[in-house]
Design a protein around this motif. Structure first.
Motif, mmCIF file in Angstrom:
data_model
loop_
_atom_site.group_PDB
_atom_site.id
_atom_site.type_symbol
_atom_site.label_atom_id
_atom_site.label_comp_id
_atom_site.label_asym_id
_atom_site.label_seq_id
_atom_site.Cartn_x
_atom_site.Cartn_y
_atom_site.Cartn_z
ATOM 1 N N THR A 194 59.829 26.584 -2.893
ATOM 2 C CA THR A 194 61.057 26.287 -2.156
ATOM 3 C C THR A 194 61.027 24.833 -1.696
ATOM 4 O O THR A 194 60.106 24.413 -1.003
ATOM 5 C CB THR A 194 61.208 27.214 -0.938
ATOM 6 N N ARG A 311 70.453 29.261 -2.010
ATOM 7 C CA ARG A 311 69.986 29.836 -3.274
ATOM 8 C C ARG A 311 71.080 29.627 -4.323
ATOM 9 O O ARG A 311 72.215 30.110 -4.161
ATOM 10 C CB ARG A 311 69.660 31.319 -3.108
ATOM 11 N N ASP A 357 65.667 28.040 -5.050
ATOM 12 C CA ASP A 357 65.835 28.055 -3.591
ATOM 13 C C ASP A 357 65.602 26.666 -3.015
ATOM 14 O O ASP A 357 64.629 25.980 -3.371
ATOM 15 C CB ASP A 357 64.840 29.027 -2.940
#
Length: 830
Positions: A194, A311, A357
Motif C-alpha cells: 500500500t 482502492r 491500494d
C-alpha cells in the motif's frame, strides 16, 4: 439500429451468468432490529432481534421496539421497525453481544431508517456508536427521512463483538434499524504494497489491516448501478457520472466476456464481474480535445486533511492484444503510479482484473481527486487510459468509549477538567498579550481560494476583509451585505422576464437597488451548497481588486440559504452576443479591437495586480461584458485561483474551464499558470475575428475547433478567407497580419511559447494603431515584427497605449511602459 449505451449495459447486467457466486462467511449475523419476525432483504433473511432465536444477541437491559405505523409504499420491511435506546442518567450496557467463530477482518453495516412514531421522531436522535469500546460514529444524527447505511471494515481480535448505541445526553436517544456483521474474505485488506501518496516522495503505509475503515464511496466507473444482488459481499456500487469532471474527456467501454481471474490479482470478492466488465477510457473521438489528456473524478469526502484508503480497480477490456496500454495514475494531483502496465501486472493475461491500494489525505476542500492519463511509454497511435472502479474509505482514528464510569474514570475526568481549565486560562492570558502587541502588516496577500463554507459575517474585522487595494472598508464584507428583501423587491421577486443570462452558478436577473442603481443579480440555486466555492471566490477576489476593465461587485446576500451576488449592470451584455447568434448589429473592426484591448487590460491587471496575481481560469466571450459605451470588462471569477508563489512555477489543481477555450497543457498536466488564461484569450481573439463559436460540433471535423481551424488557415497565409464577412472589407492587411500572429502565439501548445498578457496587450494596441494609420498594402517593412523587438514595434508604443491600473483609492493610474513591457523591449526577456 443503434441502441443506447445504458440499455446495452442493463442487458449485460441482467444476464443470469453474471450474478456473482455466493460467498459464505464463517460469521454471519443479520438482525432485523425492533422486530420479532424475520425480514427478507437483498436475497438474505434478517433475523428479528426480539425473536427467540436472537434472544442471546440482544443484551441491552433498556431498549424499546418501535414500529412505523405508516411505512412508505413498497419500502423494505427491514425499515419498518427500529430498536430505540433512550438516554438515562447511567451508561447502558452494550446493545448487542455477538460471538465470533473466527478472528480477523469483518464487515459491520448499520442501517438507520428514520421514521416518525407517536413516541419517537427518529430524525431527532443524536448518539454515538462504538464496537468493542472504540467509537465508530460520534454525535451521529440522521439529516432527513432517507435511509442511511454506514459500513465499517475492521479487524476483530476478540471472540466477542459488542455493539453499543449511546445517546449523546439524557434527553436524546439512539436507534438502529438493522445490523450486519460478517467475516470478510481472507486478505481483503492486506498490509503489503500500500503506497502513501505524498508530494515528491514515495512512502509505504504499514499495518493497513489494523486500521478501522469507513466506506465513503464505492463507484462502478463507466457502468450502471449495482445492487447487493450482483455482489457476493452484498455491496452497492454507484455510477460515476456525478463525480466525473469534463465528461467529454471520457468514453464508456464495456465487454460481454467474463473477466479472466488469475492468481495474485483481484477476485470476485474484491469486486464483482460487472465492475471489471465496464470502464471509462479516454474519448479520443472528441474533436474538442487534444491528443493527450487526463480523465478526472472528484469525490467529496466531507473532512479535510484526513487519511483515506483509495482502492482503484482495473481490467484491460479496451486493448486487442497485450502490451498496448500504458498510463499514469494521479491522486490529488500527485503522481501515484507511473507507467501502469496491466499486461505485466496481470501475469500477461488480457482482461484480467487487478486492483491497487493507495493512502492519501483529502485536500483542503474535503475532496479526493483521482485522474488517469497517458504515459510517456504510450504508443502515439494507441494513447489511452482506463479506470473500472473506485472505492474510498476513511481511515477512522479509534477513540476509546468504554461503557461504565468507575472510580478511576471519575478521577481522570476530574483531573482532566482541572487540567483543561488551567490550559484555557493560560490561553486567555496569551491571547490578551497578543492583542496588546502592535499588529504588523502582512507583506503577502492571502490566497483567494476557499477551503469550505464559512459564513462571511465571521470575516468581519478580520485580515481577509482588509485588502491591500483599499477597496473595502474596515468593516470588511459587512459593507457589501444586501438584504434578501431588497434584492427580492429589486427583481420583482425574481421575475423570469428579467432573466438576462443563465450559467453554471444559476440565473442572472436584471434588477435595481433602493437608490435606483441598475444591477445584475446572480442567484445560486436556492438551498443548494453546490456553488459555495465559486460564491466565496467571487467575493474574495472582487473585494480585493478594482479596475475599469473588471466587472465590479456591488454586494452579496447569504440569507435564507441563498447565495446571491450583485454586480454593476452591463447594458450591452456579453461580447458573444455582438459577434454571432443574436439580433445585435455586428461590431465594427475598430470596436472589436477596442473591446479586446479593454479585456486584455483587465486580464493584465489580474495577473500583475498583486504579489501572486490571479488566474481567471474561464476566459471566454460570454465572460467579457460590455457597458453602454462598449467598454469591455472581464467578469465571472468563480473559478479564479491565486497564482503561484515566487518560488513556484505553477499551481497544481483539478482541471476547470470551458471546452474550446481550455489550455491543452493545463488539461494534460493539471498545472495552472497565467499562460492558461493567455491561451483562452487567444481563442477569444479568433472568435472576434471569425464570428463563430469556439466549438461547433455541427461542422465538419476539421472545422469543429475554432483555434485549430484558424491556425491551419493562418499557416497557409489565407486567414483572410475565414474572416467575418461583416468586417472583411474594414480590416487593413497589416492590422490583420499583426492580429492573427498575436492570436496564433497565444494558442501555442506549450505555455513557454506563449506571450504574457502584457505582450498581448501591447500587440493589440499596435494592431489598432496600424488599423488607424497603417498602409493599405501589406508589406513586411510597414508591418514590422510582431514580437515587439525592433524599431518599428517600439515606436508603436505611445503614451495613449499605456496600461491602466488602479491605485489604492480605486482611481486609475498609469503604469510606466518600460516596466510593463520589459520583456518586449529586451530581446533576452523571454
Amino acid at each position: 439500429m443503434a441502441f443506447p449505451v445504458n440499455l446495452i449495459l442493463t442487458l449485460i447486467f441482467s444476464l443470469p451468468h453474471l450474478s456473482s457466486a455466493s460467498f459464505t462467511p464463517p460469521d454471519n449475523y443479520l438482525l432485523n432490529c425492533g422486530s420479532n419476525t424475520n425480514a427478507s432483504f437483498s436475497t438474505r433473511s434478517f433475523l428479528g432481534d426480539s425473536s427467540n432465536q436472537a434472544s442471546t444477541f440482544l443484551s441491552a437491559d433498556r431498549s424499546i421496539s418501535l414500529s412505523d405505523q405508516n411505512p412508505p409504499p413498497n419500502s423494505p420491511a427491514l425499515y419498518h421497525t427500529a430498536r430505540v435506546f433512550p438516554g438515562g442518567s447511567s451508561p447502558q450496557s452494550p446493545a448487542y453481544r455477538l460471538h465470533l467463530t473466527t478472528k480477523g477482518t469483518h464487515f459491520i453495516r448499520l442501517h438507520f431508517a428514520p421514521f416518525k412514531a407517536p413516541t419517537f421522531n427518529l430524525n431527532s436522535a443524536k448518539f454515538s456508536v462504538s464496537v468493542n469500546g472504540f467509537s465508530l460514529l460520534t454525535t451521529f444524527t440522521p439529516t432527513s427521512s432517507v435511509v442511511v447505511v454506514k459500513e465499517f471494515i475492521l479487524k476483530i481480535d476478540s471472540p466477542v463483538l459488542e455493539i453499543s448505541f449511546l445517546p449523546s445526553k439524557a434527553s436524546t436517544f439512539a436507534f438502529v434499524s438493522a445490523v450486519e456483521v460478517f467475516s470478510a474474505p481472507k486478505d481483503y485488506i492486506i498490509d503489503q504494497g500500500t503506497k502513501r501518496v505524498v508530494p515528491n516522495s514515495a512512502q509505504i503505509f504499514s499495518n493497513l489491516s489494523s486500521q478501522v475503515l469507513e466506506t465513503v464511496h464505492r463507484i462502478n466507473v463507466g457502468g450502471s448501478k449495482l445492487t447487493p444482488f450482483n455482489d457476493s459481499l452484498w455491496r452497492t456500487w454507484l455510477v460515476d457520472d456525478d463525480y466525473l469532471l469534463l465528461k467529454g474527456a471520457a468514453k464508456r467501454a464495456w465487454t460481454t466476456h467474463t473477466p479472466n481471474y488469475q492468481s495474485g490479482g483481484a477476485t470476485r470478492e474484491i469486486a464483482p464481474d460487472n465492475v471489471y466488465m465496464t470502464a471509462q477510457e479516454m474519448n479520443r473521438d472528441n474533436q474538442e480535445l487534444q491528443a493527450r489528456f487526463n480523465i478526472s473524478w472528484e469525490f467529496p469526502v466531507g473532512s479535510r486533511s484526513v487519511l483515506h484508503l483509495v482502492r482503484l480497480h482495473f481490467c484491460d477490456i479496451v486493448s486487442s492484444s497485450l502490451n498496448q496500454l500504458y498510463f499514469n495514475v494521479f491522486i490529488n494531483d500527485f503522481l501515484a503510479y507511473r507507467d501502469v502496465d496491466l499486461s505485466a501486472l496481470s501475469f500477461h493475461v488480457l482482461a484480467s482484473p487487478f486492483y491497487v491500494d493507495f493512502v492519501a489525505e483529502s485536500d483542503r476542500d474535503g475532496m479526493v481527486r483521482v485522474s488517469v492519463g497517458p504515459s510517456d511509454l504510450s504508443n502515439p497511435a494507441r494513447v489511452n487510459a482506463i479506470l473500472n472502479g473506485v472505492e474510498i474509505m476513511r481511515i477512522v482514528s479509534p477513540v476509546s468509549s468504554k461503557v461504565g464510569y468507575g472510580k478511576k474514570n471519575v478521577v481522570w475526568i476530574v483531573a482532566g477538567s482541572v487540567l483543561g481549565s488551567l490550559v484555557l486560562l493560560s490561553l486567555l492570558v496569551l491571547c490578551c498579550l497578543c492583542f496588546c502587541r502592535p499588529k504588523k502588516k502582512k507583506s503577502r496577500t492571502k490566497r483567494s481560494e476557499s477551503t469550505g463554507w464559512t459564513p462571511l459575517r465571521r470575516f468581519r474585522n478580520s485580515s481577509i476583509s482588509r485588502t491591500t487595494e483599499g477597496t473595502v472598508s474596515s468593516n470588511g464584507y459587512q459593507t457589501l451585505r444586501i438584504s434578501f428583501a431588497e434584492i427580492q423587491s429589486g427583481t420583482n421577486n425574481f421575475d423570469k422576464s428579467l432573466v438576462i443570462g443563465v450559467g453554471g452558478f444559476g440565473m442572472v436577473f436584471k434588477g435595481s437597488l433602493k437608490d435606483n442603481t441598475k444591477v445584475a443579480v446572480k442567484r445560486g440555486v436556492p438551498g443548494s451548497r453546490q456553488g459555495l466555492p465559486e460564491f466565496l471566490s467571487e467575493i474574495t477576489i472582487l473585494t480585493k481588486i478594482r479596475h475599469r476593465h473588471l466587472v465590479s461587485l456591488v454586494g452579496y446576500c447569504e440569507e435564507q440559504s441563498e447565495m446571491i451576488l450583485v454586480y454593476e449592470y452591463m447594458d450591452k451584455g456579453p461580447l458573444k452576443s455582438h459577434l454571432y447568434g443574436s439580433t445585435n448589429p455586428p461590431l465594427s473592426w475598430k470596436q472589436r479591437l477596442e473591446v479586446c484591448i479593454g479585456a486584455a487590460r483587465g486580464l493584465h491587471y489580474l495577473h500583475t495586480g498583486s504579489s501572486q496575481g490571479i488566474i481567471h481560469r474561464d476566459i471566454k466571450s460570454t465572460n467579457i461584458l460590455l457597458d453602454n459605451n462598449y467598454v469591455a470588462k472581464v467578469a465571472d471569477f468563480g473559478l479564479s485561483r491565486s497564482g503561484p508563489c515566487l518560488d513556484e512555477t505553477h499551481v497544481s489543481t483539478g482541471v476547470k474551464g470551458s471546452f474550446g477555450y481550455l489550455d491543452p497543457e493545463y488539461f494534460r498536466r493539471q498545472q495552472l499558470t497565467d499562460k492558461s488564461d493567455v491561451y483562452s484569450f487567444g481563442v477569444v481573439l479568433f472568435e472576434v475575428l471569425c464570428a463563430r463559436p469556439a466549438v461547433d460540433p455541427l461542422l465538419v471535423r476539421e472545422q469543429v475547433n475554432l483555434a485549430e481551424w484558424a491556425i491551419e488557415w493562418q499557416k497557409k497565409g489565407m486567414l483572410d478567407q475565414i474572416v467575418d464577412p461583416n468586417i472583411a472589407d474594414q480590416i487593413k492587411p497589416c492590422s490583420l497580419k499583426k492580429f492573427a500572429e498575436t492570436a496564433e502565439k497565444c494558442c501555442a501548445d506549450y505555455g513557454v511559447d506563449r506571450p504574457t498578457i502584457g505582450d498581448v496587450l501591447w500587440n493589440l494596441e499596435h494592431v489598432l494603431q496600424l488599423q488607424e494609420s497603417g498602409p493599405l498594402e501589406n508589406t513586411e517593412e510597414a508591418c514590422g515584427d510582431v514580437t515587439g523587438s525592433g524599431t518599428t514595434a517600439r515606436q508603436g508604443l505611445t503614451s495613449d497605449s499605456n496600461t491602466e491600473r488602479d491605485s489604492g483609492d480605486g482611481t486609475s493610474g498609469i503604469i510606466d511602459s518600460s516596466q510593463v513591457f520589459s520583456q518586449l523591449l529586451n530581446n533576452a526577456g523571454r
